[in-house]
Design a protein around this motif. Structure first.
Motif, mmCIF file in Angstrom:
data_model
loop_
_atom_site.group_PDB
_atom_site.id
_atom_site.type_symbol
_atom_site.label_atom_id
_atom_site.label_comp_id
_atom_site.label_asym_id
_atom_site.label_seq_id
_atom_site.Cartn_x
_atom_site.Cartn_y
_atom_site.Cartn_z
ATOM 1 N N ASN A 98 0.829 -1.210 0.000
ATOM 2 C CA ASN A 98 0.000 0.000 0.000
ATOM 3 C C ASN A 98 0.861 1.257 0.000
ATOM 4 N N ALA A 99 1.939 1.254 0.764
ATOM 5 C CA ALA A 99 2.841 2.409 0.789
ATOM 6 C C ALA A 99 3.501 2.603 -0.582
ATOM 7 N N ALA A 100 3.889 1.512 -1.222
ATOM 8 C CA ALA A 100 4.523 1.598 -2.543
ATOM 9 C C ALA A 100 3.532 2.104 -3.591
ATOM 10 N N ILE A 101 2.294 1.634 -3.518
ATOM 11 C CA ILE A 101 1.274 2.083 -4.467
ATOM 12 C C ILE A 101 0.994 3.572 -4.279
ATOM 13 N N GLU A 102 0.924 4.010 -3.028
ATOM 14 C CA GLU A 102 0.709 5.437 -2.749
ATOM 15 C C GLU A 102 1.883 6.265 -3.277
ATOM 16 N N ALA A 103 3.096 5.791 -3.074
ATOM 17 C CA ALA A 103 4.280 6.499 -3.581
ATOM 18 C C ALA A 103 4.241 6.587 -5.104
ATOM 19 N N ASN A 104 3.841 5.495 -5.756
ATOM 20 C CA ASN A 104 3.744 5.486 -7.212
ATOM 21 C C ASN A 104 2.670 6.458 -7.690
ATOM 22 N N SER A 105 1.567 6.512 -6.977
ATOM 23 C CA SER A 105 0.494 7.436 -7.319
ATOM 24 C C SER A 105 0.971 8.885 -7.218
ATOM 25 N N GLN A 106 1.673 9.203 -6.126
ATOM 26 C CA GLN A 106 2.198 10.561 -5.950
ATOM 27 C C GLN A 106 3.224 10.902 -7.026
ATOM 28 N N GLN A 107 4.049 9.934 -7.382
ATOM 29 C CA GLN A 107 5.059 10.149 -8.432
ATOM 30 C C GLN A 107 4.379 10.432 -9.771
ATOM 31 N N ARG A 108 3.329 9.692 -10.075
ATOM 32 C CA ARG A 108 2.615 9.880 -11.338
ATOM 33 C C ARG A 108 1.932 11.251 -11.379
ATOM 34 N N ILE A 109 1.393 11.686 -10.239
ATOM 35 C CA ILE A 109 0.777 13.012 -10.163
ATOM 36 C C ILE A 109 1.835 14.085 -10.414
ATOM 37 N N ALA A 110 2.987 13.931 -9.775
ATOM 38 C CA ALA A 110 4.071 14.908 -9.949
ATOM 39 C C ALA A 110 4.539 14.949 -11.406
ATOM 40 N N LEU A 111 4.670 13.786 -12.033
ATOM 41 C CA LEU A 111 5.089 13.747 -13.436
ATOM 42 C C LEU A 111 4.042 14.388 -14.337
ATOM 43 N N SER A 112 2.793 14.170 -14.021
ATOM 44 C CA SER A 112 1.707 14.769 -14.794
ATOM 45 C C SER A 112 1.733 16.284 -14.667
ATOM 46 N N GLU A 113 1.925 16.774 -13.440
ATOM 47 C CA GLU A 113 2.002 18.218 -13.217
ATOM 48 C C GLU A 113 3.193 18.817 -13.954
ATOM 49 N N THR A 114 4.303 18.116 -13.951
ATOM 50 C CA THR A 114 5.490 18.581 -14.667
ATOM 51 C C THR A 114 5.206 18.684 -16.161
ATOM 52 N N ALA A 115 4.518 17.693 -16.708
ATOM 53 C CA ALA A 115 4.182 17.709 -18.136
ATOM 54 C C ALA A 115 3.276 18.893 -18.462
ATOM 55 N N VAL A 116 2.324 19.195 -17.588
ATOM 56 C CA VAL A 116 1.425 20.329 -17.802
ATOM 57 C C VAL A 116 2.216 21.637 -17.810
ATOM 58 N N VAL A 117 3.116 21.794 -16.846
ATOM 59 C CA VAL A 117 3.916 23.015 -16.774
ATOM 60 C C VAL A 117 4.787 23.144 -18.027
ATOM 61 N N LYS A 118 5.396 22.072 -18.453
ATOM 62 C CA LYS A 118 6.249 22.124 -19.644
ATOM 63 C C LYS A 118 5.440 22.497 -20.888
ATOM 64 N N GLU A 119 4.219 21.982 -20.961
ATOM 65 C CA GLU A 119 3.358 22.328 -22.094
ATOM 66 C C GLU A 119 3.016 23.813 -22.061
#
Length: 181
Positions: A98-119
């Motif tokens: 569960n901790a690993a899945i939560e970490a992966n979820s947070q990482q994916r959110i951060a990557l998504s936000e980064t992609a939005v900013v870059k766009e």
């Protein structure tokens, strides 16, 4: 493993070897990966190394009955989320999953936000980017105008366009976006 995961309503996919996993792997997958050190074909540490080469973002939890301290250190240094020795309590493994899945979820959110900013950054003209770079350092419009050799009104117009194109509601929000880049 499948029974344990199903008992708590957690979806899972099983693979009979690391090679089979690599053939099926998709970068869009989310969750976490449970590996054993000893597996048919490619071993757990070798699979972890191959996944790093592919920039796989899935957190890896190693479980093993044959681990030792140097092996655990190597796995963790190479980015493993956790290393668990057999036998283990089911709840301990579930908590770590569960901790690993939560970490992966947070990482994916951060990557998504980064992609939005870059766009959004791609929308800026060269001059707007220059103005933004100076604005986020806290410089006043008058100082920016002097540094760029333009009028203060020109800086104000560029600054307003930057805020609009970056969809920033405040200067602190613009600074956070700048830091992401």
């Amino acid at each position: 493993m499948e029974l344990l995961m199903k008992s708590v309503g957690q979806p899972c996919h099983l693979f009979d070897s690391g090679d089979t996993f690599l053939k099926a792997y998709s970068p869009e997958w989310s969750g976490c990966l449970i590996l054993d050190i000893r597996m048919p074909g490619i071993g757990g540490l070798e699979l972890q190394n191959e996944l790093q080469k592919r920039s796989c973002g899935l957190p890896v939890i190693f479980i093993t009955g044959f681990g030792d301290v140097p092996m655990a250190v190597e796995a963790i240094k190479n980015g493993a989320f956790d290393f668990i020795e057999k036998p283990f309590r089911d709840q301990e493994l579930l908590d770590r999953i569960n901790a690993a899945i939560e970490a992966n979820s947070q990482q994916r959110i951060a990557l998504s936000e980064t992609a939005v900013v870059k766009e959004r950054l791609q929308r800026l003209t060269g001059r707007e980017r220059e103005v933004m770079d100076l604005v986020v350092t806290g410089k006043a419009n008058k100082v920016i105008a002097h540094e760029l050799g333009v009028s203060q009104r020109t800086v104000e117009i560029h600054r307003a366009r930057v805020m609009e194109k970056m969809e920033a509601k405040s200067l602190p929000e613009l600074v956070r976006m700048h830091l992401v880049n």
